[in-house]
Design a protein around this motif. Structure first.
Motif, PDB file in Angstrom:
ATOM      1  N   ASP A 115       0.650  -0.889   0.047  1.00 27.41           N
ATOM      2  CA  ASP A 115       0.398   0.167  -0.167  1.00 27.41           C
ATOM      3  C   ASP A 115       0.772   1.228   0.255  1.00 27.41           C
ATOM      4  O   ASP A 115       1.753   1.268   1.021  1.00 27.41           O
ATOM      5  CB  ASP A 115      -1.007  -0.254   1.819  1.00 27.41           C
ATOM      6  N   GLY A 116       0.668   2.335  -1.095  1.00 27.78           N
ATOM      7  CA  GLY A 116       0.746   3.821  -1.130  1.00 27.78           C
ATOM      8  C   GLY A 116       2.524   3.497  -1.893  1.00 27.78           C
ATOM      9  O   GLY A 116       3.196   4.427  -2.175  1.00 27.78           O
ATOM     10  N   VAL A 117       3.108   2.185  -2.410  1.00 33.86           N
ATOM     11  CA  VAL A 117       4.113   2.087  -3.324  1.00 33.86           C
ATOM     12  C   VAL A 117       3.935   2.536  -4.499  1.00 33.86           C
ATOM     13  O   VAL A 117       2.326   2.191  -5.694  1.00 33.86           O
ATOM     14  CB  VAL A 117       4.593   0.836  -2.948  1.00 33.86           C
ATOM     15  N   ARG A 118       3.896   3.625  -5.062  1.00 36.71           N
ATOM     16  CA  ARG A 118       3.654   4.393  -6.777  1.00 36.71           C
ATOM     17  C   ARG A 118       4.582   3.442  -7.373  1.00 36.71           C
ATOM     18  O   ARG A 118       5.221   3.445  -7.317  1.00 36.71           O
ATOM     19  CB  ARG A 118       4.440   5.260  -6.889  1.00 36.71           C
ATOM     20  N   HIS A 119       4.327   2.421  -8.460  1.00 39.06           N
ATOM     21  CA  HIS A 119       4.170   1.773  -9.053  1.00 39.06           C
ATOM     22  C   HIS A 119       5.171   3.149 -10.661  1.00 39.06           C
ATOM     23  O   HIS A 119       5.270   3.482 -10.088  1.00 39.06           O
ATOM     24  CB  HIS A 119       3.536   0.617 -10.362  1.00 39.06           C
ATOM     25  N   ASP A 120       6.588   2.007 -10.835  1.00 45.12           N
ATOM     26  CA  ASP A 120       6.732   3.241 -11.862  1.00 45.12           C
ATOM     27  C   ASP A 120       6.824   2.624 -13.111  1.00 45.12           C
ATOM     28  O   ASP A 120       7.490   1.095 -14.040  1.00 45.12           O
ATOM     29  CB  ASP A 120       9.227   3.084 -11.544  1.00 45.12           C
ATOM     30  N   LEU A 148      -0.323  -1.081 -13.784  1.00 46.09           N
ATOM     31  CA  LEU A 148      -0.780  -2.218 -12.287  1.00 46.09           C
ATOM     32  C   LEU A 148      -1.925  -3.058 -12.336  1.00 46.09           C
ATOM     33  O   LEU A 148      -2.208  -2.989 -13.346  1.00 46.09           O
ATOM     34  CB  LEU A 148      -1.473  -1.141 -11.196  1.00 46.09           C
ATOM     35  N   LYS A 164      -5.819  -2.286 -11.944  1.00 47.01           N
ATOM     36  CA  LYS A 164      -6.146  -1.740 -12.609  1.00 47.01           C
ATOM     37  C   LYS A 164      -7.089  -2.025 -14.698  1.00 47.01           C
ATOM     38  O   LYS A 164      -7.345  -1.320 -14.498  1.00 47.01           O
ATOM     39  CB  LYS A 164      -5.629  -0.310 -12.978  1.00 47.01           C
ATOM     40  N   ASP A 202      10.030  -0.823  -7.761  1.00 50.13           N
ATOM     41  CA  ASP A 202       8.556  -0.869  -7.730  1.00 50.13           C
ATOM     42  C   ASP A 202       7.906  -1.298  -6.380  1.00 50.13           C
ATOM     43  O   ASP A 202       7.182  -0.897  -5.888  1.00 50.13           O
ATOM     44  CB  ASP A 202       7.850   0.183  -8.384  1.00 50.13           C
ATOM     45  N   SER A 209       5.908  -3.185  -6.960  1.00 48.93           N
ATOM     46  CA  SER A 209       4.086  -2.964  -7.727  1.00 48.93           C
ATOM     47  C   SER A 209       3.906  -4.768  -8.503  1.00 48.93           C
ATOM     48  O   SER A 209       4.418  -5.063  -9.143  1.00 48.93           O
ATOM     49  CB  SER A 209       3.983  -1.956  -8.398  1.00 48.93           C
TER      50      SER A 209
END
Length: 88
Positions: free
Chosen positions: A7-12, A24, A27, A67, A69
């Motif tokens: 949670d809170g990790v931004r994917h690259d 992601l 999505k 990242d 993700s």
């Protein structure tokens, strides 16, 4: 729960094979509930024995990516016959 680990990790999105971007998995979930890998444009390359999975930009699982993700890969430029980046 495993899904909460990142949670809170931004994917690259740039951490992807050349010509693709990382999206992601959450999505890109197919509406018919089918295997998420079917939505990945890079899947044919992923299944080749010679694919180099030591490269993190070739990995889709969170524990193998910098990242953290869970992603799949979509083409930067859709090929002919694709609509919105999805094969028909």
């Amino acid at each position: 729960m495993q899904a909460d680990l990142f949670d809170g990790v931004r994917h690259d999105p740039k951490a992807a094979p050349v010509g693709y971007f990382a999206m992601l998995k959450a999505k890109a979930k197919p509406s018919d509930g089918s295997n998420i890998c079917r939505a990945c444009d890079w899947r044919p390359e992923c299944q080749r024995p010679e694919t180099d999975f030591t490269r993190t930009n070739h990995r889709c699982m969170p524990w193998a990516r910098d990242d953290g993700s869970s992603v799949l890969f979509k083409r930067l430029t859709p090929i002919a016959g694709d609509r919105n980046g999805e094969r028909q």
